[in-house]
Design a protein around this motif. Structure first.
Motif, PDB file in Angstrom:
ATOM      1  N   ILE A  44     -12.980   0.313  -0.700  1.00  0.00           N
ATOM      2  CA  ILE A  44     -13.685  -0.872  -0.191  1.00  0.00           C
ATOM      3  C   ILE A  44     -13.853  -0.784   1.326  1.00  0.00           C
ATOM      4  O   ILE A  44     -14.911  -1.143   1.860  1.00  0.00           O
ATOM      5  N   THR A  45     -12.854  -0.287   2.041  1.00  0.00           N
ATOM      6  CA  THR A  45     -12.963  -0.135   3.491  1.00  0.00           C
ATOM      7  C   THR A  45     -14.068   0.853   3.851  1.00  0.00           C
ATOM      8  O   THR A  45     -14.851   0.609   4.776  1.00  0.00           O
ATOM      9  N   GLU A  46     -14.184   1.953   3.133  1.00  0.00           N
ATOM     10  CA  GLU A  46     -15.252   2.914   3.389  1.00  0.00           C
ATOM     11  C   GLU A  46     -16.621   2.344   3.023  1.00  0.00           C
ATOM     12  O   GLU A  46     -17.618   2.648   3.663  1.00  0.00           O
ATOM     13  N   LYS A  47     -16.665   1.504   1.997  1.00  0.00           N
ATOM     14  CA  LYS A  47     -17.936   0.890   1.582  1.00  0.00           C
ATOM     15  C   LYS A  47     -18.504   0.009   2.698  1.00  0.00           C
ATOM     16  O   LYS A  47     -19.699   0.069   2.993  1.00  0.00           O
ATOM     17  N   TYR A  48     -17.635  -0.789   3.333  1.00  0.00           N
ATOM     18  CA  TYR A  48     -18.087  -1.679   4.400  1.00  0.00           C
ATOM     19  C   TYR A  48     -18.096  -1.006   5.768  1.00  0.00           C
ATOM     20  O   TYR A  48     -18.709  -1.512   6.703  1.00  0.00           O
ATOM     21  N   VAL A  55     -13.731  -7.823   4.029  1.00  0.00           N
ATOM     22  CA  VAL A  55     -13.163  -6.725   3.246  1.00  0.00           C
ATOM     23  C   VAL A  55     -11.868  -7.180   2.574  1.00  0.00           C
ATOM     24  O   VAL A  55     -11.646  -6.924   1.386  1.00  0.00           O
ATOM     25  N   ALA A  56     -11.025  -7.885   3.318  1.00  0.00           N
ATOM     26  CA  ALA A  56      -9.758  -8.370   2.752  1.00  0.00           C
ATOM     27  C   ALA A  56     -10.010  -9.350   1.610  1.00  0.00           C
ATOM     28  O   ALA A  56      -9.289  -9.339   0.618  1.00  0.00           O
ATOM     29  N   ASN A  57     -11.043 -10.185   1.730  1.00  0.00           N
ATOM     30  CA  ASN A  57     -11.365 -11.132   0.658  1.00  0.00           C
ATOM     31  C   ASN A  57     -11.865 -10.421  -0.596  1.00  0.00           C
ATOM     32  O   ASN A  57     -11.755 -10.962  -1.692  1.00  0.00           O
ATOM     33  N   GLU A  58     -12.427  -9.239  -0.455  1.00  0.00           N
ATOM     34  CA  GLU A  58     -12.819  -8.464  -1.637  1.00  0.00           C
ATOM     35  C   GLU A  58     -11.627  -7.703  -2.217  1.00  0.00           C
ATOM     36  O   GLU A  58     -11.542  -7.502  -3.431  1.00  0.00           O
ATOM     37  N   ILE A  59     -10.713  -7.295  -1.373  1.00  0.00           N
ATOM     38  CA  ILE A  59      -9.538  -6.536  -1.818  1.00  0.00           C
ATOM     39  C   ILE A  59      -8.526  -7.434  -2.530  1.00  0.00           C
ATOM     40  O   ILE A  59      -7.985  -7.068  -3.576  1.00  0.00           O
ATOM     41  N   ASN A  60      -8.256  -8.605  -1.994  1.00  0.00           N
ATOM     42  CA  ASN A  60      -7.166  -9.448  -2.489  1.00  0.00           C
ATOM     43  C   ASN A  60      -7.280  -9.850  -3.954  1.00  0.00           C
ATOM     44  O   ASN A  60      -6.270  -9.864  -4.647  1.00  0.00           O
ATOM     45  N   PRO A  61      -8.469 -10.175  -4.508  1.00  0.00           N
ATOM     46  CA  PRO A  61      -8.517 -10.443  -5.950  1.00  0.00           C
ATOM     47  C   PRO A  61      -8.133  -9.230  -6.805  1.00  0.00           C
ATOM     48  O   PRO A  61      -7.522  -9.375  -7.867  1.00  0.00           O
ATOM     49  N   ASP A  62      -8.470  -8.030  -6.343  1.00  0.00           N
ATOM     50  CA  ASP A  62      -8.063  -6.817  -7.060  1.00  0.00           C
ATOM     51  C   ASP A  62      -6.548  -6.655  -7.039  1.00  0.00           C
ATOM     52  O   ASP A  62      -5.943  -6.227  -8.026  1.00  0.00           O
ATOM     53  N   LEU A  63      -5.930  -6.976  -5.905  1.00  0.00           N
ATOM     54  CA  LEU A  63      -4.476  -6.882  -5.804  1.00  0.00           C
ATOM     55  C   LEU A  63      -3.805  -7.883  -6.739  1.00  0.00           C
ATOM     56  O   LEU A  63      -2.816  -7.562  -7.394  1.00  0.00           O
ATOM     57  N   LYS A  64      -4.355  -9.088  -6.794  1.00  0.00           N
ATOM     58  CA  LYS A  64      -3.785 -10.110  -7.672  1.00  0.00           C
ATOM     59  C   LYS A  64      -3.937  -9.713  -9.133  1.00  0.00           C
ATOM     60  O   LYS A  64      -3.010  -9.863  -9.931  1.00  0.00           O
ATOM     61  N   ALA A  65      -5.099  -9.170  -9.500  1.00  0.00           N
ATOM     62  CA  ALA A  65      -5.329  -8.749 -10.886  1.00  0.00           C
ATOM     63  C   ALA A  65      -4.424  -7.586 -11.278  1.00  0.00           C
ATOM     64  O   ALA A  65      -4.000  -7.479 -12.431  1.00  0.00           O
ATOM     65  N   ALA A  66      -4.109  -6.713 -10.333  1.00  0.00           N
ATOM     66  CA  ALA A  66      -3.250  -5.562 -10.615  1.00  0.00           C
ATOM     67  C   ALA A  66      -1.769  -5.935 -10.616  1.00  0.00           C
ATOM     68  O   ALA A  66      -0.926  -5.111 -10.974  1.00  0.00           O
ATOM     69  N   ILE A 146     -13.960   9.440   8.303  1.00  0.00           N
ATOM     70  CA  ILE A 146     -14.389   8.986   9.623  1.00  0.00           C
ATOM     71  C   ILE A 146     -15.610   8.109   9.423  1.00  0.00           C
ATOM     72  O   ILE A 146     -16.617   8.538   8.855  1.00  0.00           O
ATOM     73  N   LEU A 147     -15.499   6.868   9.860  1.00  0.00           N
ATOM     74  CA  LEU A 147     -16.556   5.894   9.629  1.00  0.00           C
ATOM     75  C   LEU A 147     -17.639   6.028  10.691  1.00  0.00           C
ATOM     76  O   LEU A 147     -17.359   6.291  11.855  1.00  0.00           O
TER      77      LEU A 147
END
Length: 153
Positions: A44-48, A55-66, A146-147
């Protein structure tokens, strides 16, 4: 009498061996979860192309689901000191806000790569037991590409 003593010893060995096998499998599952979470954060970090609140708001639901734990004992300062001493030196930024979860994100500002920056992501394998709490946490870290650099050939 000799037979009963040998039977109980064998039973103890079976119980100990079974416990070790179960602990080994629990460790494997915890380690694979930390790697899966780390890879998702990197993706997700590389995508953005950056790490921020979006980015954190997209990551956090995945963390909760996992089932990844929210931060109770964040050891990012210790990790930062270790990473600075081992590899990154003064190019490592402070831990960026992870909005309540137990992972670390550091930006590496590297002037040697044409002004490109990249991120170091650290997740943790947590071993905790009821009534004892956290026994230990093993950090698992990775770097983004490298972004801002074109990788097409």
């Amino acid at each position: 009498m000799r037979e009963s003593l040998g039977g109980s010893s064998l039973l103890y060995l079976v119980v100990i061996f079974s416990s070790l096998v179960i602990l080994f499998f629990i460790g494997i599952l915890s380690y694979s979860k930390a790697y899966r979470i780390k890879n998702r954060i990197v993706e997700i970090t590389e995508k953005y192309g950056t790490y921020n609140e979006v980015v954190a708001n997209e990551i956090n639901p995945d963390l909760k689901a996992a089932g990844y734990d929210a931060s109770r004992s964040n050891r990012c300062d210790d990790i930062k000191n270790r990473l600075e001493n081992e590899k990154y030196g003064d190019n490592l930024s402070d831990n960026l806000n992870t909005y309540g979860y137990n992972y670390c994100v550091f930006e590496v500002l590297d002037n040697n790569i044409n002004g490109g920056n990249y991120y170091v992501i650290v997740t943790f394998v947590r071993f905790e037991f009821p009534f004892i709490g956290d026994l230990f946490m093993i950090p698992v870290h990775s770097e983004t590409k490298i972004l801002g650099k074109d990788y097409s050939y």
